[in-house]
Design an enzyme around this catalytic site. Structure first.
Site, short mmCIF file in Angstrom:
data_model
loop_
_atom_site.label_atom_id
_atom_site.label_comp_id
_atom_site.label_asym_id
_atom_site.label_seq_id
_atom_site.Cartn_x
_atom_site.Cartn_y
_atom_site.Cartn_z
CG ASP A 125 -2.01 1.06 1.10
OD1 ASP A 125 -2.63 1.13 0.03
OD2 ASP A 125 -2.25 1.78 2.08
CE1 TYR A 127 -0.07 9.38 3.93
CE2 TYR A 127 2.21 10.09 3.81
CZ TYR A 127 0.94 10.21 4.34
OH TYR A 127 0.70 11.17 5.31
CG HIS A 132 -4.09 11.12 2.30
ND1 HIS A 132 -5.12 11.10 3.23
CD2 HIS A 132 -3.22 10.14 2.69
CE1 HIS A 132 -4.88 10.16 4.13
NE2 HIS A 132 -3.74 9.57 3.82
NE ARG A 141 5.03 15.69 9.91
CZ ARG A 141 4.44 14.71 9.24
NH1 ARG A 141 4.11 13.61 9.87
NH2 ARG A 141 4.19 14.84 7.94
CD GLU A 198 -5.80 4.79 4.56
OE1 GLU A 198 -5.25 3.99 3.77
OE2 GLU A 198 -5.18 5.39 5.46
CD GLU A 200 -5.46 2.88 -0.27
OE1 GLU A 200 -4.72 2.25 -1.06
OE2 GLU A 200 -5.27 2.91 0.96
CG ASP A 232 -5.55 -0.32 3.43
OD1 ASP A 232 -5.84 -1.47 3.79
OD2 ASP A 232 -4.43 0.19 3.63
NE ARG A 236 -7.24 7.14 9.40
CZ ARG A 236 -6.54 7.06 8.28
NH1 ARG A 236 -5.27 6.75 8.32
NH2 ARG A 236 -7.12 7.27 7.11
CD GLN A 239 -2.29 4.36 10.54
OE1 GLN A 239 -3.51 4.44 10.39
NE2 GLN A 239 -1.46 4.67 9.57
CE1 TYR A 243 3.70 7.41 12.11
CE2 TYR A 243 2.38 7.50 14.11
CZ TYR A 243 3.12 8.14 13.14
OH TYR A 243 3.29 9.49 13.19
CE LYS A 252 -3.57 1.33 6.36
NZ LYS A 252 -4.51 2.29 5.73
CB THR A 256 -7.37 -4.48 2.43
OG1 THR A 256 -6.40 -4.04 3.39
CG2 THR A 256 -7.31 -3.60 1.20
CB THR A 347 -5.97 8.07 1.37
OG1 THR A 347 -5.92 7.08 2.39
CG2 THR A 347 -7.28 8.83 1.46
CD GLU A 361 -7.28 13.28 3.76
OE1 GLU A 361 -6.82 14.14 2.97
OE2 GLU A 361 -7.56 12.12 3.40
#
Length: 413
Positions: A125, A127, A132, A141, A198, A200, A232, A236, A239, A243, A252, A256, A347, A361
């Site tokens: 998978d 990114y 996104h 962040r 997600e 995708e 997917d 959250r 994760q 992660y 995750k 899927t 995503t 999001e």
């Protein structure tokens, strides 16, 4: 008045002869107490045609690959066979001389059960959406750069769990795991309270490659058979705690969901587009600006619905990294491809709020609830059903339907 033939598809149907996606199905008479006979089918309008049965009836040289219980033998047969089989199928459903043979092997979609159409080998998978990745960076962040320093130099990805790829319509059990809020003194264990989607697009590999032999950008069509919709699912909260430093794991790997229909790349030639402009120069193995490299983007229009209500419309044409670049990057170290390998785009999100492909999001990590007919949502509740649909521009102003992928959340066991 004579009954209309199932081969007479209304003009403008997104599943007309210009499309012909592949799937695997069974009927009630194929099911016994001990087994289910599965057949390869192609979708035409609201019907599915037993491709193997027609191939046998017409004495086709492709009967062997089309009578298999999965798409894997066809996938492994390679690009020339993919083209020739598609050309034969198109003739079977459009030539009036074949009608008497094809019609008896045609079933209404409502009368069949659809299955996972291929045996999955490995799963990767990515990114690949700048929108996104930027949104996620701003959420987690807020005081730093939203994109990590490597993001525009390579397609970031991770290897997932192929054994939990499930076909559309399969219930998704709410996962459990460790989670820890920033203010908590210690982690707790329990069901995820931030279960997300997600939106995708997935790609399935047909022709394998040898260990130690990278796949170049220009060889994408020689290895990738087709694409499909993919959700997917992501926990959250699980994760976020797990992660660092190695990436996604339990958050995750629980499920899927993929569409039951695989659209061959050849059906999407009219949907090929150039990817967004690159901000930074790319290393040669990823540089798709070179002469002779095919435009790597796809103009796919995705719709996300929760409990039947549309909540987002992510545009795949905005993806920064293309599927060809993803394939080149995941094999550049010599990793081999196997028939049935699946890789997801990551995503899909666009620049507008209504184009975001995840609840993370859309609700800005739970800060801004979205309004549904049955109440507000920040993340998914038990009983919620998520459906992804999509279409792409086809030849001569037609649309190519990509089917759907649906999953309903059920409580953890």
């Amino acid at each position: 008045m004579p009954q209309q033939s199932p081969l007479d598809v209304p003009e403008g149907d997104p599943f007309g002869p210009h499309n012909l996606p592949y799937g695997v199905f069974s009927t009630a008479r194929d099911t016994t107490q001990d087994s289910v006979r599965r057949r390869i089918g192609v979708r035409l309008g609201g019907h599915v045609i037993d491709a193997g049965a027609v191939a046998l009836a017409l004495g086709s040289p492709y009967a062997e690959v089309l009578t298999a219980p999965t798409l894997n033998p066809l996938l492994a047969a390679g690009r020339t066979t993919w083209h020739d089989v598609r050309r034969a199928l198109t003739a079977w459903v459009t030539d009036p001389g074949h009608r008497a043979t094809v019609e008896p092997h045609t079933y209404a979609l409502s009368d069949v059960t659809l299955h996972l159409p291929y045996e999955v080998a490995d799963y990767v998978d990515f990114y690949a959406s700048e929108h996104h990745a930027t949104n996620v960076g701003r959420i987690f962040r807020p005081d730093g750069e939203p994109l990590t320093p490597n993001w525009k130099h390579l397609p970031i990805g991770y290897h997932g769990r192929s054994g939990t790829i499930v076909v559309s319509g399969t219930d998704v059990v709410r996962p459990s795991g460790q989670r820890k809020a920033p203010t908590d003194a210690a982690p707790v264990f329990g069901p995820s309270v931030k279960l997300d989607i997600e939106a995708e697009v997935g790609f399935v590999v047909g022709t394998p490659s040898a260990l130690g032999s990278p796949v170049a950008l220009g060889d994408f069509r020689d290895h990738v058979f087709g694409l499909f919709l993919l959700n997917d699912w992501s926990a959250r909260d699980i994760q976020a705690w797990e992660y660092v430093p190695l990436g996604p794991f339990l958050g995750k790997s629980f499920a899927t969901s993929v569409s039951a229909w695989v659209t061959p790349l050849e059906a999407l030639d009219a949907a090929r587009v150039a990817p967004p402009a690159r901000d930074l120069p790319l290393l040669p193995y990823l540089d798709d600006s070179a002469e002779g490299i095919e435009e790597g983007g796809f103009d796919l229009r995705i719709t996300v619905a929760i409990n039947g209500q549309e909540v987002a419309h992510p545009p795949f044409a905005t993806m920064y990294w293309t599927a060809a670049q993803q394939l080149a990057h995941m094999t550049v170290n010599g990793a081999s491809l196997r028939t049935g390998d699946v890789f997801g785009s990551g995503t899909v999100s666009g620049p507008e709020t209504a184009q975001r492909g995840s609840l993370l999001e859309l609700t800005w990590n739970g800060r801004d609830a979205i309004e549904l007919a049955d109440g507000k949502r920040t993340f998914l509740e038990d009983g919620d059903e998520v459906t992804l649909t999509a279409w792409a521009p086809g030849p001569d102003g037609t649309r190519v339907g990509l089917g759907e992928v649906t999953g309903r959340i059920v409580g953890g066991r």
